[in-house]
Design a protein around this motif. Structure first.
Motif, short mmCIF file in Angstrom:
data_model
loop_
_atom_site.label_atom_id
_atom_site.label_comp_id
_atom_site.label_asym_id
_atom_site.label_seq_id
_atom_site.Cartn_x
_atom_site.Cartn_y
_atom_site.Cartn_z
N LYS A 480 0.93 -1.25 -0.09
CA LYS A 480 0.15 -0.18 -0.13
C LYS A 480 0.95 1.24 -0.04
O LYS A 480 0.42 2.25 -0.67
CB LYS A 480 -1.02 0.03 1.33
N PHE A 481 1.83 1.10 0.69
CA PHE A 481 2.86 2.45 1.04
C PHE A 481 4.15 2.39 0.26
O PHE A 481 5.13 3.32 0.43
CB PHE A 481 3.05 2.62 2.43
N GLN A 482 4.25 1.60 -0.78
CA GLN A 482 5.52 1.44 -1.66
C GLN A 482 6.74 1.27 -0.83
O GLN A 482 7.65 2.00 -0.89
CB GLN A 482 5.56 2.64 -2.64
N VAL A 483 6.48 0.53 0.04
CA VAL A 483 7.80 0.32 0.88
C VAL A 483 8.80 -0.52 0.32
O VAL A 483 8.29 -1.62 -0.44
CB VAL A 483 7.33 -0.42 2.24
N GLU A 484 10.02 -0.25 0.26
CA GLU A 484 11.13 -1.03 -0.43
C GLU A 484 12.23 -1.69 0.42
O GLU A 484 12.82 -2.59 -0.11
CB GLU A 484 11.91 -0.02 -1.44
N TRP A 485 12.09 -1.34 1.56
CA TRP A 485 12.99 -1.75 2.67
C TRP A 485 12.52 -1.80 3.93
O TRP A 485 11.54 -1.24 4.29
CB TRP A 485 14.35 -0.81 2.91
N ILE A 486 13.10 -3.18 4.59
CA ILE A 486 12.44 -3.55 5.96
C ILE A 486 13.74 -3.71 7.01
O ILE A 486 14.57 -4.20 6.48
CB ILE A 486 11.78 -4.96 6.03
N LEU A 487 13.71 -2.83 7.86
CA LEU A 487 14.80 -2.94 8.88
C LEU A 487 14.19 -3.64 9.99
O LEU A 487 13.21 -2.84 10.99
CB LEU A 487 15.13 -1.27 9.20
N PRO A 522 21.25 -8.42 16.55
CA PRO A 522 21.45 -8.51 15.27
C PRO A 522 20.49 -7.49 14.41
O PRO A 522 19.21 -7.51 15.24
CB PRO A 522 21.14 -9.91 14.56
N VAL A 523 20.78 -6.87 13.42
CA VAL A 523 19.67 -6.06 12.93
C VAL A 523 19.94 -6.41 11.28
O VAL A 523 20.71 -6.57 10.94
CB VAL A 523 20.07 -4.25 12.84
N TYR A 524 18.68 -6.73 10.83
CA TYR A 524 18.43 -7.26 9.33
C TYR A 524 18.19 -6.10 8.58
O TYR A 524 16.94 -5.53 8.90
CB TYR A 524 17.65 -8.46 9.05
N LEU A 525 18.56 -5.57 7.28
CA LEU A 525 18.24 -5.02 6.12
C LEU A 525 17.80 -5.93 5.05
O LEU A 525 18.32 -6.51 4.29
CB LEU A 525 19.34 -4.01 5.84
#
Length: 531
Positions: A480-487, A522-525
Motif C-alpha cells: 500500500k505504501f510502496q515500501v522498498e526496505w524493511i529494517l 542483530p539488525v537485518y536490512l
C-alpha cells in the motif's frame, strides 16, 4: 549616616529575591547536567516532535515524512502531522531552531530553559499555599531534583512545558475563584487551551476549570462563558486546520483507540481491525482484568514516579492538611480525572507512559505539598517522642532533600549515563538507524521500521511503522505504501519472530545486509522484491 544606612538597606536583596535567584541557578545547573547526557531525543515521542519541528523549520508545514500508526487509515506520505500528538512542543522547538539552527541542541534549548524555571515557579506556588519561606525553598529544590522526570523534561517533549502550563492553570483557577472576575476566567481559558495544544488530554485541564467555575458562588454563567471563550480562542484555529486537512477537528480514527485490546493494537493494520464488535467479543472478564491491571500500574507509577516513593506519603499528608485550599483540591481533581481516563478509557496507553506524561501538570503543586506533609509528620512524631522539633525539622528536611537529589542523580546515571556506555537506553536506536542510513547511501525508497520518527530524524528518509501482526500484514503495508526496505530489529512484533530468526525465509524479501545494534543484537536490512 541614616541616609547611607537606608541606602545600604535598600540595596540589600529581599530574602525572597535571593531564594528565587538561587533556585534559578540550581534549576539551570540541574537542567544543564541532564542535557549534557540527553544529546538526542531519546524515544519515539521526542523523536516525533524533533522531526516535525524540523519540517516546520524547513517550510514544509504541519506534515510528517513517516507513518508511525495507521489509526486514521492514512492514504499516503507525507501525512498531516499532529493528529495524535499535539503541536505545541513542535512549535516551540521550531521557533528555537529558526533562531539557533536546525539541530537537536537548538530544538532542545527552550525545554532546558523551562525546566530551569520550574523550581522558582514551584516555590512561588508553595508560598501561595503556605506563606512559609522555608517550605517554599524546599518545594523549589524538590522541583530541581525531580527524579524520573528530569531527563524527559530537557528533551523535545511536553513534560516541562506541560508542568508549567498546569501550574499556571491551577493558579489561575484559584485566583478566579477568589476574585471572580471575567478576565481571570478568560485567562484560565487561554491557559487550558494552550494546555490542550501541548497534549490531547490537556482537555482535562479544561474539565477541571469547568468544575472550578461551577464551584464559584457568583456569576457562574459569566465564569463558564469567559472560560470557554478563552479556550476556544486558542483551539479554534487548530480545529480549523484539522477540518481543512482531514475533515474533522481531531484524528478521524481516534475512536478506534477505545477498542484496543493490547498496547500493540496501536500499530494495527488495517485499522478497521479495531472495532466495537471485536472489543465486545473479548468478554467482560478480559476487559475488566485489563482495567484492573491498568489501575494498579497507574497507581504504582503515581507513587514511584510522581512521589519518588518516599515523598508520596508526605504529598498525601500535605494535601490533607491543606485540603480547604482550591490550589490543592483542583490538581487532585485533575489527577482523579486523569487516573479514571487512563484506567477505564485507555487502559493500555495509560500505563505505558501516557499517565506519566500527563500527570506532570500537577507536579508543581505536589512538590509544594511534600514539605508541608513532612513538617506535619515531624511535628507529630516529635510530640510523641519529645524531640527537639526545630532541630528535627532541619535535619530530616535536609535529609529528604539530600535523598531526592541522590535519587535524581542516580536515576540519571542508571537510565542514561551507564546504559549509554554499554549501547543501551537513551538514543541507542538512533545509532542503529544512522548505521542503516549509511548502508542505504545511494539507495532510494521508503523503509518499514520499528520507530519511524526516530529513523526519519537520524536519516532524513521516509518511513512507516512495522505493523503488529504476521508477515502477511507487513506485506500488505509494503504494497500500500510502496515500501522498498524493511529494517528488522530485536524489538519487533511477535508475529515476526520467525522472520527475525530466519530472515531469508520469505520469497518476497531479500536479505541485503545485517549488522549489530549498539547492544550487540542483530539488525537485518531486507529488500522488498515482491510486495
Amino acid at each position: 549616616s541614616t541616609t547611607s544606612r537606608a541606602g545600604t538597606a535598600d540595596r540589600t536583596p529581599e530574602p525572597e529575591t535571593m531564594r528565587t535567584i538561587w533556585l534559578l541557578l540550581i534549576g539551570l545547573a540541574m537542567s544543564l547536567l541532564a542535557a549534557a547526557w540527553v544529546r538526542q531525543p531519546g524515544y519515539m515521542d521526542a523523536d516525533y516532535y524533533a522531526v516535525t519541528a524540523r519540517e516546520l523549520t524547513d517550510g514544509k508545514g504541519f506534515s510528517e515524512p513517516f507513518l508511525w500508526n495507521y489509526i486514521d487509515d492514512p492514504a499516503a506520505i507525507p501525512h498531516p502531522s499532529h493528529l495524535y500528538w499535539m503541536p505545541l512542543p513542535s512549535l516551540l522547538a521550531a521557533g528555537s531552531m529558526r533562531l539557533l539552527g536546525s539541530t537537536f541542541r537548538a530544538a532542545q534549548a527552550p525545554f532546558i530553559l523551562i525546566t530551569a524555571l520550574l523550581p522558582a515557579f514551584t516555590a512561588r506556588i508553595a508560598m501561595e499555599l503556605t506563606q512559609d519561606r522555608g517550605l517554599a525553598w524546599q518545594a523549589g529544590l524538590l522541583a530541581a531534583f525531580s527524579g524520573f522526570f528530569l531527563p524527559f523534561m530537557v528533551t523535545t517533549d511536553s513534560f516541562a512545558l506541560y508542568a508549567a502550563i498546569g501550574g499556571i492553570a491551577f493558579w489561575l483557577m484559584t485566583a478566579a475563584l477568589k476574585k471572580r472576575t471575567a478576565l481571570l476566567w478568560f485567562g484560565l481559558g487561554i491557559a487550558t487551551g494552550v494546555g490542550n495544544l501541548a497534549r490531547a488530554d490537556g482537555l482535562l485541564l479544561l474539565v477541571t476549570g469547568i468544575i472550578a467555575a461551577i464551584l464559584t458562588k457568583r456569576s457562574r454563567a459569566s465564569a463558564l462563558g469567559s472560560l470557554i471563550l478563552g479556550y476556544g480562542l486558542i483551539m479554534i484555529p487548530w480545529w480549523a486546520r484539522n477540518l481543512t486537512v482531514v475533515g474533522s477537528i481531531s484524528n478521524p480514527g481516534s475512536l478506534r483507540l477505545l477498542w484496543m485490546l493490547s498496547y500493540d493494537d496501536l500499530f494495527a493494520f488495517p485499522p478497521t481491525l479495531l472495532s466495537f464488535e471485536r472489543w465486545g467479543r473479548a468478554g467482560v472478564t478480559a476487559l475488566a482484568e485489563a482495567r484492573a491491571t491498568a489501575l494498579l500500574w497507574n497507581l504504582a507509577r503515581l507513587v514511584a514516579e510522581n512521589g519518588m516513593v518516599f515523598l508520596a506519603p508526605f504529598m498525601v499528608l500535605g494535601a490533607l492538611r491543606l485540603w480547604s485550599k482550591p490550589l490543592v483540591r483542583l490538581p487532585i481533581y485533575f489527577l482523579g480525572l486523569l487516573l479514571a481516563a487512563m484506567t477505564l478509557v485507555f487502559p493500555f496507553i495509560g500505563p505505558r507512559g501516557a499517565f506519566f506524561h500527563s500527570s506532570v501538570a500537577a507536579m508543581p503543586v505536589l512538590w509544594a505539598l511534600a514539605p508541608v506533609g513532612l513538617r506535619a509528620a515531624i511535628d507529630w512524631a516529635g510530640g510523641k517522642r519529645n524531640w527537639n522539633v526545630g532541630q528535627a525539622q532541619r535535619v530530616l528536611s535536609s535529609a529528604a532533600l539530600g535523598l531526592a537529589a541522590a535519587l535524581t542523580i542516580g536515576l540519571l546515571a542508571s537510565r542514561i549515563v551507564i546504559p549509554a556506555r554499554v549501547g543501551r537506553g537513551w538514543g541507542a536506536s538512533l545509532q542503529t538507524y544512522a548505521e542503516a542510513g549509511r548502508r542505504l547511501t545511494g539507495e532510494s525508497g521508503r523503509v518499514a521500521v520499528n520507530n519511524p520518527p526516530g529513523f526519519s530524524f537520524a536519516t532524513h528518509r521516509e518511513a512507516v511503522v512495522i505493523p503488529n501482526g504476521p508477515p502477511e500484514t507487513l506485506q500488505q503495508v509494503s504494497s500500500k505504501f510502496q515500501v522498498e526496505w524493511i529494517l528488522l530489529e530485536a524489538n519487533h512484533p511477535a508475529g515476526l519472530d520467525e522472520l527475525y530468526t530466519n530472515p531469508e525465509s520469505l520469497a518476497w524479501l531479500r536479505l541485503v545486509d545485517s549488522y549489530k545494534d549498539p547492544a550487540g543484537q542483530p539488525v537485518y536490512l531486507l529488500q522488498v522484491i515482491q510486495p
